[in-house]
Write an enzyme that holds these catalytic residues in place. Structure first.
Site, PDB file in Angstrom:
ATOM      1  N   MET A   1     -11.343  -3.798  -9.055  1.00  0.00           N
ATOM      2  CA  MET A   1     -11.474  -4.334  -7.698  1.00  0.00           C
ATOM      3  C   MET A   1     -10.177  -5.023  -7.290  1.00  0.00           C
ATOM      4  O   MET A   1      -9.841  -6.101  -7.782  1.00  0.00           O
ATOM      5  CB  MET A   1     -12.667  -5.286  -7.620  1.00  0.00           C
ATOM      6  CG  MET A   1     -13.982  -4.616  -8.010  1.00  0.00           C
ATOM      7  SD  MET A   1     -15.424  -5.668  -7.800  1.00  0.00           S
ATOM      8  CE  MET A   1     -15.506  -5.775  -5.997  1.00  0.00           C
TER       9      MET A   1
ATOM     10  N   GLY B   1     -11.205   2.769  -6.087  1.00  0.00           N
ATOM     11  CA  GLY B   1     -11.340   3.129  -4.684  1.00  0.00           C
ATOM     12  C   GLY B   1     -10.344   4.173  -4.226  1.00  0.00           C
ATOM     13  O   GLY B   1     -10.083   4.283  -3.024  1.00  0.00           O
TER      14      GLY B   1
ATOM     15  N   CYS C   1       1.927   2.771 -12.237  1.00  0.00           N
ATOM     16  CA  CYS C   1       0.840   1.790 -12.337  1.00  0.00           C
ATOM     17  C   CYS C   1      -0.466   2.488 -12.664  1.00  0.00           C
ATOM     18  O   CYS C   1      -1.240   2.027 -13.509  1.00  0.00           O
ATOM     19  CB  CYS C   1       0.722   1.004 -11.038  1.00  0.00           C
ATOM     20  SG  CYS C   1      -0.479  -0.355 -11.106  1.00  0.00           S
TER      21      CYS C   1
ATOM     22  N   CYS D   1       4.168  -3.598  -4.442  1.00  0.00           N
ATOM     23  CA  CYS D   1       3.497  -4.893  -4.600  1.00  0.00           C
ATOM     24  C   CYS D   1       4.390  -5.962  -5.220  1.00  0.00           C
ATOM     25  O   CYS D   1       4.184  -7.147  -4.992  1.00  0.00           O
ATOM     26  CB  CYS D   1       2.226  -4.724  -5.423  1.00  0.00           C
ATOM     27  SG  CYS D   1       2.492  -4.277  -7.150  1.00  0.00           S
TER      28      CYS D   1
END
Length: 357
Positions: free
Chosen positions: A7, A125, A101, A197
């Site tokens: 998540m 997701g 990643c 990120c």
């Protein structure tokens, strides 16, 4: 099945976790802490990787009604993704950190830990699909091609694909947001994260200069004539036209493009647009997402950018390198990028571009 839902704090992973629970699986939610000091990378609610994102993920888990944990993956992320990113740019290549990643963190470290804990797989997701057929479980594009993420999942091995669950592959992003609203998830309208990120400002060149230095070097034409200077060859990429800072214009005023980056001599070579054209690419370290490719030449499609078009090609494996030959020339392909082969919507496999011709 017992599943771990990765998540991120965004809408997609929250709905994926909710669908897994609704399907009858035993699910726990896990947020990956990718930096010992999150502010070192970036802050703000961006869809993954920040303190705010971890709070969003926890709230989503509470609404769904599943246990929630934060796993410290800072060391693995730094070694497998950030250091790889720096090493690739230092070598004059252009890497895609999202692939690394997925490969090193989400579907290697996380899946390994999940299985060690007695769980059967990992739910994410990502917009992609899997299918069970004569060749086992294979990876396919999502129904919503505009959000398809099979490109960045193409580094997954067959074993990792067997442990991956992608509940969103048959749904459009618009419908996912609407579903999140119906489920009472506060992240329903949270913006997607598109930048790297671990680069807080979005200024990749500045971030690289801070870590690799800014050694001045020459920008030359194809005859070796110096026509400008740069502050770090690694801050340029193949096909770049803007921001070159050239001091000698072309005779007809036509623009120049980056053709080659030579890290050993710290030199950037520029030339005309047509000199960017390539018809053949070769990739090292191939990964097969299904049956391995052999020396037989087959027809398919190759995609070399996460949001680029898949181009018609022929492909084969020479025992060392994956080779793809395009039907039409392509402009501006940098080494270090992933070349992903498709058979229709099925992902055949991927490799890292090491040569172009």
């Amino acid at each position: 099945m017992k599943l771990i839902a990765a998540m991120s704090g965004g809408v997609d992973s929250a709905v994926a976790a909710a669908r897994a629970v609704e399907a009858g699986h035993e699910v726990i939610g896990v947020h990956l802490a990718l930096a010992a000091n999150p502010q070192k990378y970036r802050s703000g609610a961006r869809g993954c990787c920040t303190i705010e994102d971890s709070h969003d993920a926890r709230r989503a888990a509470d609404v769904i009604g599943i246990p929630f944990y934060i796993w410290d993956m800072a060391e693995e992320f730094h070694d497998g993704v950030v250091e790889d990113f720096l090493a690739e740019y230092s070598a004059g290549r252009t890497p895609n950190p999202c692939l690394r990643c997925n490969e090193k963190i989400k579907f290697a470290a996380v899946l390994d830990r999940a299985r060690a804990m007695g769980y059967d797989g990992v739910v994410t997701g990502h917009y992609a699909r899997t299918q069970i057929g004569p060749d086992g479980k294979t990876l396919h594009r999502a129904v919503d091609h505009s959000k398809d993420q099979s490109y960045v999942l193409s580094v997954l091995t067959i074993e990792q694909i067997n442990g991956a669950i992608f509940p969103l592959g048959d749904t459009t992003k618009v419908d996912i947001r609407a579903e999140a609203e119906r489920r009472g998830l506060a992240v329903a309208q949270k913006p997607d994260s598109h930048d790297i990120c671990f680069v807080p400002s979005g200024d990749n060149a500045g971030w690289l200069r801070d870590r690799l230095g800014s050694e001045v070097g020459p920008i030359v034409d194809q005859d070796g004539n110096k026509i400008g200077e740069h502050k770090g060859a690694y801050t340029y990429t193949i096909g770049q036209r803007k921001g070159l800072g050239l001091t000698v214009p072309t005779a007809d005023g036509s623009p120049r493009f980056v053709l080659k980056i030579e890290p050993v001599s710290n030199t950037v070579v520029v030339g005309a647009r047509e000199d960017l054209a390539i018809t053949t690419m070769r990739g090292e370290r191939p990964v097969w997402c299904g049956p391995a490719v052999g020396s037989e030449v087959k027809s398919g499609f190759v995609q070399i950018r996460a949001h680029g078009a898949a181009l018609p090609c022929t492909y084969s494996f020479d025992g060392n390198l994956l080779v793809a030959t395009l039907e039409e020339p392509l402009l501006g392909l940098a080494t270090g990028q992933a070349m992903v082969i498709y058979d229709g919507d099925r992902v055949v496999g991927s490799a890292t571009v090491c040569e172009t011709q």
